[in-house]
Motif scaffolding. Structure first.
Motif, PDB file in Angstrom:
ATOM      1  N   GLY A   1     -41.815  -7.313 -16.867  1.00 59.20           N
ATOM      2  CA  GLY A   1     -42.967  -6.670 -16.237  1.00 59.20           C
ATOM      3  C   GLY A   1     -43.657  -5.728 -17.214  1.00 59.20           C
TER       4      GLY A   1
ATOM      5  N   MET B   1     -36.128   1.393 -20.009  1.00 60.63           N
ATOM      6  CA  MET B   1     -36.378   0.030 -19.519  1.00 60.63           C
ATOM      7  C   MET B   1     -35.487  -0.241 -18.301  1.00 60.63           C
ATOM      8  SD  MET B   1     -37.659  -3.130 -20.716  1.00 60.63           S
ATOM      9  CE  MET B   1     -37.783  -2.949 -22.458  1.00 60.63           C
ATOM     10  N   ALA B   2     -36.086  -0.756 -17.216  1.00 62.87           N
ATOM     11  CA  ALA B   2     -35.280  -1.120 -16.041  1.00 62.87           C
ATOM     12  C   ALA B   2     -34.764  -2.543 -16.257  1.00 62.87           C
ATOM     13  CB  ALA B   2     -36.137  -1.034 -14.792  1.00 62.87           C
ATOM     14  N   ILE B   3     -33.466  -2.670 -16.472  1.00 60.69           N
ATOM     15  CA  ILE B   3     -32.878  -3.985 -16.780  1.00 60.69           C
ATOM     16  C   ILE B   3     -32.020  -4.430 -15.591  1.00 60.69           C
ATOM     17  CG2 ILE B   3     -31.437  -5.283 -18.412  1.00 60.69           C
ATOM     18  CD1 ILE B   3     -32.076  -3.112 -20.514  1.00 60.69           C
ATOM     19  N   ASP B   4     -32.303  -5.648 -15.098  1.00 57.71           N
ATOM     20  CA  ASP B   4     -31.603  -6.139 -13.914  1.00 57.71           C
ATOM     21  C   ASP B   4     -31.114  -7.571 -14.178  1.00 57.71           C
ATOM     22  OD1 ASP B   4     -30.658  -6.477 -11.357  1.00 57.71           O
ATOM     23  OD2 ASP B   4     -32.623  -7.119 -10.575  1.00 57.71           O
TER      24      ASP B   4
ATOM     25  N   THR C   1     -41.784  -2.731 -19.149  1.00 60.07           N
ATOM     26  CA  THR C   1     -41.069  -1.687 -18.406  1.00 60.07           C
ATOM     27  C   THR C   1     -39.884  -2.240 -17.611  1.00 60.07           C
ATOM     28  OG1 THR C   1     -42.693  -1.958 -16.664  1.00 60.07           O
ATOM     29  CG2 THR C   1     -43.049  -0.114 -18.182  1.00 60.07           C
ATOM     30  N   THR C   2     -39.952  -3.526 -17.267  1.00 61.33           N
ATOM     31  CA  THR C   2     -38.842  -4.104 -16.481  1.00 61.33           C
ATOM     32  C   THR C   2     -38.451  -5.458 -17.066  1.00 61.33           C
ATOM     33  OG1 THR C   2     -40.340  -5.273 -14.988  1.00 61.33           O
ATOM     34  CG2 THR C   2     -39.685  -3.046 -14.335  1.00 61.33           C
TER      35      THR C   2
ATOM     36  N   THR D   1     -35.913  -8.756 -15.728  1.00 61.28           N
ATOM     37  CA  THR D   1     -34.993  -9.282 -14.722  1.00 61.28           C
ATOM     38  C   THR D   1     -34.510 -10.656 -15.182  1.00 61.28           C
ATOM     39  OG1 THR D   1     -36.354  -8.202 -13.065  1.00 61.28           O
ATOM     40  CG2 THR D   1     -34.768  -9.819 -12.249  1.00 61.28           C
TER      41      THR D   1
ATOM     42  N   GLN E   1     -46.781 -10.014 -15.109  1.00 58.47           N
ATOM     43  CA  GLN E   1     -45.408 -10.490 -15.269  1.00 58.47           C
ATOM     44  C   GLN E   1     -45.399 -11.629 -16.266  1.00 58.47           C
ATOM     45  OE1 GLN E   1     -43.281 -11.043 -11.513  1.00 58.47           O
ATOM     46  NE2 GLN E   1     -42.791  -8.931 -12.046  1.00 58.47           N
TER      47      GLN E   1
END
Ligand SMILES: Cc1cc2nc3c(=O)[nH]c(=O)nc-3n(C[C@H](O)[C@H](O)[C@H](O)COP(=O)(O)OP(=O)(O)OC[C@H]3O[C@@H](n4cnc5c(N)ncnc54)[C@H](O)[C@@H]3O)c2cc1C
Length: 429
Positions: free
Chosen positions: A245, A268-271, A233-234, A236, A250
């Motif tokens: 994540g 998807m949360a992409i950072d 879902t994430t 970083t 993790q």
């Protein structure tokens, strides 16, 4: 292990053909890899389901001569390539108010000539494009301004000629030809290096026993490096690695390959976020709609044709022996699809058994059939998908290839993402 619970050198997200091809290439180069897959199985859009005693393909099935990577992979995996033999029989054309079984499209000769000439002109423009960067060619802009329907009409195709094209291309594109960019059709022609080769690439060969065996054989090679039921879902990226994540857990690595469809990337949360062009492409590009039905006939269909082009609810249908299949590009119930499939091959609904219906638009983690560029979108968004960024996050998947709607594209993109990482050893340090 500085960050995250589980550390690898490369994390691959998605166990479709792109992710598996990338992982396979990296493992062979000695890289420590883990593949995280959201669903309970591997293969993504190349999947089999039981139809009676046999597994049938409910997603991708065919490939063609120009698809050299998938053909090489199939052979390397010990599978056998078979001619699909759809071309050896006449076709049932289901055009508005005309149902005919013929080899050539049922059009009066002058109209067939006008249609052929319009396609030939598209081919002439298409072969000027670079298959790896079609947007760079000046001809692409003009082509991308028009839909395939408008382009052919403005080059002499008649209304009935467009109906034939809708039947022939719309079912494969999973979108009406009025919503398909002429530049997308041209890209397909140039990637195959010709009109006939492009057309044949969608129905020339199959894998003996089904295409779904390809991802399974790749997965066997990768063994317990694949974690199914693990949706990411994430993600970083930081100075010396990436952290992904999946709910509570993790996963850390030096780099990651995101090999998931564009509609899934939206969730998807992409950072840090992707570059603006790529972000826009992810938000704005969408897949066509496809529901595939596959079934086994209890008796040999009493008809000469092996392919059905056009009609409703199934837009296309075909058979190999007693396995029948078809694709609908609009909403329809399973019963309506099953009745249509039986009728299309001269059977009664009761003659079908082991019916498997897969609605790819509502399939979690997929979100449709495949990427189909609408007018204006190819020149607007494709460059962002194909611009290689030297970061620790790489993108793969058929959407990022020059064979957008195929297994070939998935393998091409996965192998390219792996090769990119291997060529940038500092990313893997
Ligand atoms: C009905 C249909 C018929 C087709 N017919 C053909 C054909 O005959 N010939 C051909 O060459 N091609 C065909 N295609 C196209 C072909 O299937 C695709 O181009 C190809 O399989 C795409 O592979 P991929 O690895 O890029 O993506 P996918 O196969 O979509 O794999 C992506 C994977 O990522 C997983 N995923 C998504 N989100 C996450 C997440 N957040 N975390 C972890 N995992 C995630 C998905 O579950 C999936 O397993 C067809 C497609 C459809 C739908």
């Amino acid at each position: 292990m500085s960050r995250g619970d589980h550390r690898s050198e490369v994390l691959v997200v998605g166990a479709g053909l792109a992710g598996l091809s990338a992982a396979d290439r990296l493992v062979r180069a000695g890289v420590q890899v883990r593949v995280l897959e959201a669903s309970s199985g591997v293969g993504g859009r190349v999947r089999g389901e039981w139809s009676g005693q046999r597994l049938v393909d409910v997603g991708a099935e065919f490939f063609g001569g120009p698809h050299r990577r998938i053909r090489a992979l199939i052979t390397a995996l010990g599978l056998r390539i078979q001619p699909a033999e759809l071309e050896r029989a006449p076709v049932l054309w289901r055009l508005p108010e005309r149902h005919r079984v013929t080899r050539l499209p049922p059009l009066p000769l002058p109209e067939l000539w006008h249609l052929g000439r319009a396609w030939w002109q598209l081919r002439r423009h298409a072969l000027k494009l670079d298959p790896d960067r079609p947007w760079d060619c000046p001809a692409a802009t003009g082509l991308d301004e028009a839909s395939l329907a408008d382009w052919l009409a403005s080059h002499g195709a008649t209304e009935r000629g467009l109906e034939v094209t809708e039947a022939l291309v719309g079912g494969f594109a999973t979108r009406p030809i009025g919503q398909v960019s002429a530049a997308h059709a041209a890209w397909w022609i140039t990637a195959a290096d010709g009109l006939l080769a492009a057309w044949r690439s969608g129905q020339q060969y199959v894998v003996d026993g089904g295409a779904h065996q390809i991802p399974h054989r790749l997965a066997d090679r990768l063994g317990d490096r694949i974690m199914t039921g693990t949706p990411v879902t994430t993600i970083t990226e930081h100075r010396d690695g990436v952290v992904l994540g999946t709910g509570e857990r993790q996963w850390a690595a030096d780099a990651a390959i995101l090999a998931i469809p564009l509609p899934a990337l939206r969730h998807m949360a992409i950072d840090p976020p992707p570059a603006p062009g790529l972000r826009e492409a992810i938000e704005q590009l969408s897949y066509g709609h496809a529901v595939k039905i596959a079934a086994t006939a209890r008796r040999t269909p009493p008809v000469a044709h092996r392919a059905v082009v056009g009609g409703q609810p199934l837009a296309i249908a075909w058979r190999h022996g007693r396995t029948l299949a078809g694709i609908a590009t609009t909403e329809a119930t399973g019963d309506a699809l099953s009745n249509d499939l039986a009728t299309a091959f001269g059977l009664a609904p009761d003659d079908l058994t082991g019916t498997a219906v897969t609605d790819w638009t509502h399939e979690p983690g997929i979100g449709g059939s495949y990427l189909v560029y609408a007018p204006g979108q190819l020149t607007g968004h494709a460059p962002a998908l194909h611009h290689s960024r030297p970061t620790r996050i790489r993108y793969a998947g058929a959407d990022f290839s020059s064979w957008l709607n195929s297994m070939e594209g998935a393998v091409q993109s996965g192998q390219a993402a792996a090769a990119d990482l291997l060529a940038a050893p500092r990313t893997l340090a």
